[in-house]
Write an enzyme that holds these catalytic residues in place. Sequence first.
Site, PDB file in Angstrom:
ATOM      1  N   ASP A 162      -4.143   1.811   1.865  1.00  0.00           N
ATOM      2  CA  ASP A 162      -3.165   0.724   1.824  1.00  0.00           C
ATOM      3  C   ASP A 162      -3.635  -0.477   1.010  1.00  0.00           C
ATOM      4  O   ASP A 162      -3.599  -1.611   1.448  1.00  0.00           O
ATOM      5  CB  ASP A 162      -2.793   0.290   3.249  1.00  0.00           C
ATOM      6  N   THR A 163      -4.112  -0.210  -0.187  1.00  0.00           N
ATOM      7  CA  THR A 163      -4.392  -1.261  -1.161  1.00  0.00           C
ATOM      8  C   THR A 163      -3.115  -2.075  -1.399  1.00  0.00           C
ATOM      9  O   THR A 163      -2.017  -1.538  -1.352  1.00  0.00           O
ATOM     10  CB  THR A 163      -4.845  -0.614  -2.491  1.00  0.00           C
ATOM     11  N   VAL A 164      -3.260  -3.374  -1.677  1.00  0.00           N
ATOM     12  CA  VAL A 164      -2.089  -4.218  -1.923  1.00  0.00           C
ATOM     13  C   VAL A 164      -2.045  -4.646  -3.383  1.00  0.00           C
ATOM     14  O   VAL A 164      -3.059  -4.651  -4.084  1.00  0.00           O
ATOM     15  CB  VAL A 164      -2.094  -5.475  -1.020  1.00  0.00           C
ATOM     16  N   GLY A 213       0.772  -1.229   0.000  1.00  0.00           N
ATOM     17  CA  GLY A 213       0.000   0.000   0.000  1.00  0.00           C
ATOM     18  C   GLY A 213       0.800   1.274   0.000  1.00  0.00           C
ATOM     19  O   GLY A 213       1.923   1.338   0.492  1.00  0.00           O
TER      20      GLY A 213
END
Length: 424
Positions: A239-241, A55
């Site tokens: 905080d996208t992965v 992220g």
Amino acid sequence: MIGVLSNAGVMEGITNSAEEQQPSTPLSNSWSNKQESSKNEKPKPVGGFVLVHAGAGYHSESKAKEYKHVCKRACQRAVDRLKAGALAVEAVTAALVELEDSPFTNAGMGSNLNLSGGIECDASIMDGKSLHYGAVGAISGIKNPVLVANRLLSEAQRGKLSAGRIPPCFLVGRGAHDWAVSHGIPPCPSEKMATKFSLSAYKRNKRKMELAEKLDTGHNQTKKRRQSCENENGSGCLDTVGAVVVDLEGNVAAAVSSGGLAMKHPGRVGQAAHYGCGCWAENTCNMNPYSTAVSTSGCGEHLIRTMLARECSTAMQSEDAHQALLEAMQNKFISSPFLASEDRVLGGVIVLRCCRCVEAPPSQNIQGILVEFLWSHTTESMCVGYMSAQDSKAKTHISRLPPGTVPGQCLAIEGGVCRLSVVE
């Protein structure tokens, strides 16, 4: 390589490339080519390379160890699949499953809760070889949304359905959940996907919103609610992965997964599910000298309105990868006319590009894959991990904006180079 920009232009520039500091930098040491033990012995092929991110947002020092650890595990999972002969799509899916399973990431387990206290996830995946894409949006009750996206992609590759129907590539909500279950992906109750951290964050955010609503009414109430949302959905929550992979054959793939913004409206679909916004992967062809793969993170609305994943992929066809990404982030994102009304433009990307290059006399029929990998962000920090199949363990790094710079108005950019040997 590091560069920091503002809307006014270059604020600071530092050159620290892997190739220029070969004796000391781990980037070059970890991928230095092994010499052949015998002229008659054919070198063993290397499985590929993976770059992941946990992220673009804010990663506190207290949780830095956990963020780095999950990135290492994700890299190892992908490399294990590559060593077993898997193609890029399978390896990138394995990396995302590991990232989704971590309670410290905003994807799968531990995702942000929406206004109603539910969990709705977005995910997408793209195969650079076939150019097929699969995505799910606002899906609930599925522990690993990337598995659904990957299954959509693989089903689409099979061709048309009965009666000549076109198979879906993007499903949302209840329909996505039911399709997943009917295709063998087990359901998981949403309450089991919430963690102590995500539940406490939801309760804290809800109290702040309720307090803001009591402070005033009318225009001031709307203004205060908007400010409260901006604070809660600031760079700390973005905080996208995601992951990008190149396999032994030179195929690339990219994937992304997200629980979305904290306190989002139910039904909201972020960039992680949108075509050209969350991820992009494209093998080399006659028009493109490089294979490219991109995965994004940040404020979904900003990334959707700029289609940042595809824009960065297109930019990577220029000769200088570092300069190309720097200009793309500056001109297509920070200074984009589509985001002119935004005070802070928050986002981050991981990018890899690769091409084949001759590393030995043609008579030995040996080629190599040159991989250039980069990450860039306008948020306070971004956590990344990377690993090649010839490495014993992954390397991780938390990239941060220099002190005194303003998130959303400047950017950081770093990266390295990897050379992979391939036997034809």
